[in-house]
Design an enzyme around this catalytic site. Structure first.
Site, PDB file in Angstrom:
ATOM      1  N   TYR A  54       0.994  -0.785   0.290  1.00 39.43           N
ATOM      2  CA  TYR A  54       0.156  -0.282  -0.002  1.00 39.43           C
ATOM      3  C   TYR A  54       0.609   0.724  -0.227  1.00 39.43           C
ATOM      4  O   TYR A  54       0.947   1.583   1.024  1.00 39.43           O
ATOM      5  CB  TYR A  54      -0.891  -0.469   1.422  1.00 39.43           C
ATOM      6  CG  TYR A  54      -1.636  -0.960   1.343  1.00 39.43           C
ATOM      7  CD1 TYR A  54      -2.226  -2.138   0.765  1.00 39.43           C
ATOM      8  CD2 TYR A  54      -2.391  -1.603   2.588  1.00 39.43           C
ATOM      9  CE1 TYR A  54      -2.768  -2.657   0.755  1.00 39.43           C
ATOM     10  CE2 TYR A  54      -3.366  -2.100   2.516  1.00 39.43           C
ATOM     11  CZ  TYR A  54      -3.672  -3.200   1.659  1.00 39.43           C
ATOM     12  OH  TYR A  54      -4.429  -4.475   1.976  1.00 39.43           O
TER      13      TYR A  54
ATOM     14  N   PHE B  26     -13.134  -5.287   2.172  1.00 41.29           N
ATOM     15  CA  PHE B  26     -14.188  -5.050   1.512  1.00 41.29           C
ATOM     16  C   PHE B  26     -15.114  -5.560   2.185  1.00 41.29           C
ATOM     17  O   PHE B  26     -16.368  -6.108   1.561  1.00 41.29           O
ATOM     18  CB  PHE B  26     -14.119  -6.061  -0.615  1.00 41.29           C
ATOM     19  CG  PHE B  26     -13.288  -4.712  -1.071  1.00 41.29           C
ATOM     20  CD1 PHE B  26     -12.622  -4.323  -0.859  1.00 41.29           C
ATOM     21  CD2 PHE B  26     -13.918  -5.805  -3.222  1.00 41.29           C
ATOM     22  CE1 PHE B  26     -12.186  -3.179  -1.755  1.00 41.29           C
ATOM     23  CE2 PHE B  26     -12.938  -4.893  -3.440  1.00 41.29           C
ATOM     24  CZ  PHE B  26     -11.824  -3.866  -3.190  1.00 41.29           C
TER      25      PHE B  26
ATOM     26  N   GLY C 288     -18.675  -4.498   0.739  1.00 38.99           N
ATOM     27  CA  GLY C 288     -18.385  -4.530  -0.958  1.00 38.99           C
ATOM     28  C   GLY C 288     -17.331  -3.284  -1.473  1.00 38.99           C
ATOM     29  O   GLY C 288     -16.563  -2.628  -1.321  1.00 38.99           O
TER      30      GLY C 288
END
Length: 311
Positions: free
Chosen positions: A65, A221, A224
């Protein structure tokens, strides 16, 4: 063997790290496409500090990241770290650039599980985070070209050296229950991180395996890929009946789904952060659960699933 919990709101990693079940996923505190530094460092710092103020005891990041920028902003915001805070980082996944996770059909990833590379990445994460030992270090994606025993063996060696406290394994998009069983033959695995949410339950078997075998299950997620909690979410009606926001409902469902779930919702908004932390207050009854299942029936809201590749 079952996951050790001290209350419905807490979970234990291994035998000794007790954390609240709603943590924080720091991935989005990077530049566009999770590439480079976050454009407003002061805001990133304020979000991380507020998360800890609100009771977050588990922060999830990864060396890719940024790469590296996410770990460094965590250090800037929170070092020296509160005693109860567990930072989880990951290694073993290469990035090509800012578009590899943002363009539809272009979610390419490159696992790299060579032992020498994993050793290097653990050392880099130790330096980026400013720690001598990482609370939870996860293999970010299984490299199909390197024996799993060698990948996890490198991490086990570094655990013996005192540089890793606990070992986990992450999936892109998921580690199967068969892979989890195989991983357990080579290392003491305390956590698995997979794509999973109320609309995408492909990882049910892995979640059930984790629960049976005393592992924490960390859904990535958890809300979502936008369509689950957007303005047209089919969960909106159920959420209103429960007196909750859509995101709170989706998180509450994950907490209900299994005592093994450890949530890491990510946000760059202080308001959303505070909203997410209140999800543990939402109670669901059988009627609510039936309405939730009906709302997401058909699988039309499943988050897009990244492509695992090597090359």
């Amino acid at each position: 063997m079952s996951v050790l919990t001290t209350s419905p709101d807490r979970i234990r990693l291994g035998s000794d790290l007790d954390v609240g079940r709603i943590g924080y996923g720091a991935m989005h505190l990077t530049g566009p496409g999770m590439w480079g530094p976050y454009p407003d460092p002061a805001r990133a710092v304020s979000v991380l500090r507020r998360a800890v103020d609100l009771g977050v005891e588990f922060i999830d990041t990864a060396d890719c990241y940024g790469p590296g920028d996410n770990e460094r902003i965590i250090r800037e915001a929170l070092h020296p770290y509160p005693e109860q805070l567990v930072i989880c980082t990951k290694g073993g996944l290469l990035r090509r650039g800012p578009s590899d996770w943002t363009l539809p059909g272009q979610e390419y990833i490159t696992p790299l599980g060579r032992p020498a590379y994993l050793r290097q990445q653990v050392e880099m994460s130790l330096r980026n985070l400013g720690v001598e030992r990482i609370g939870l270090y996860q293999l970010h994606s299984i490299d199909p070209l390197v024996p799993l025993a060698e990948q996890l063996g490198a991490l086990t060696e570094m655990r013996a050296e005192g540089k890793i406290h606990h070992i986990g394994i992450s999936g892109q998009p998921e580690v199967t229950h068969e892979e989890l069983s195989q991983a357990g033959e080579h290392a003491d695995i305390v956590a698995v991180e997979n794509l999973y949410n109320v609309a995408d339950r492909t990882g049910d078997a892995a979640l059930d395996y984790a629960e049976r075998n005393g592992m924490a299950f960390i859904p990535w997620f958890p809300l979502g890929h936008g369509q689950l909690v957007g303005p047209r979410s089919p969960l909106a009606g159920v959420a209103a009946q429960c007196g909750a926001s859509v995101s709170q409902l989706a998180l509450a469902w994950l907490l209900w789904r299994s005592p093994a779930t450890l949530l890491i919702p990510g946000t760059t908004s202080l308001a959303h952060l505070e909203e997410n932390m209140k999800a543990a207050r939402i109670s669901l009854n059988e009627d609510d659960l039936r309405l939730i299942d009906a709302a997401v029936a058909g699988g039309t809201l499943a988050a897009r699933r990244p492509v695992r590749e090597r090359g």
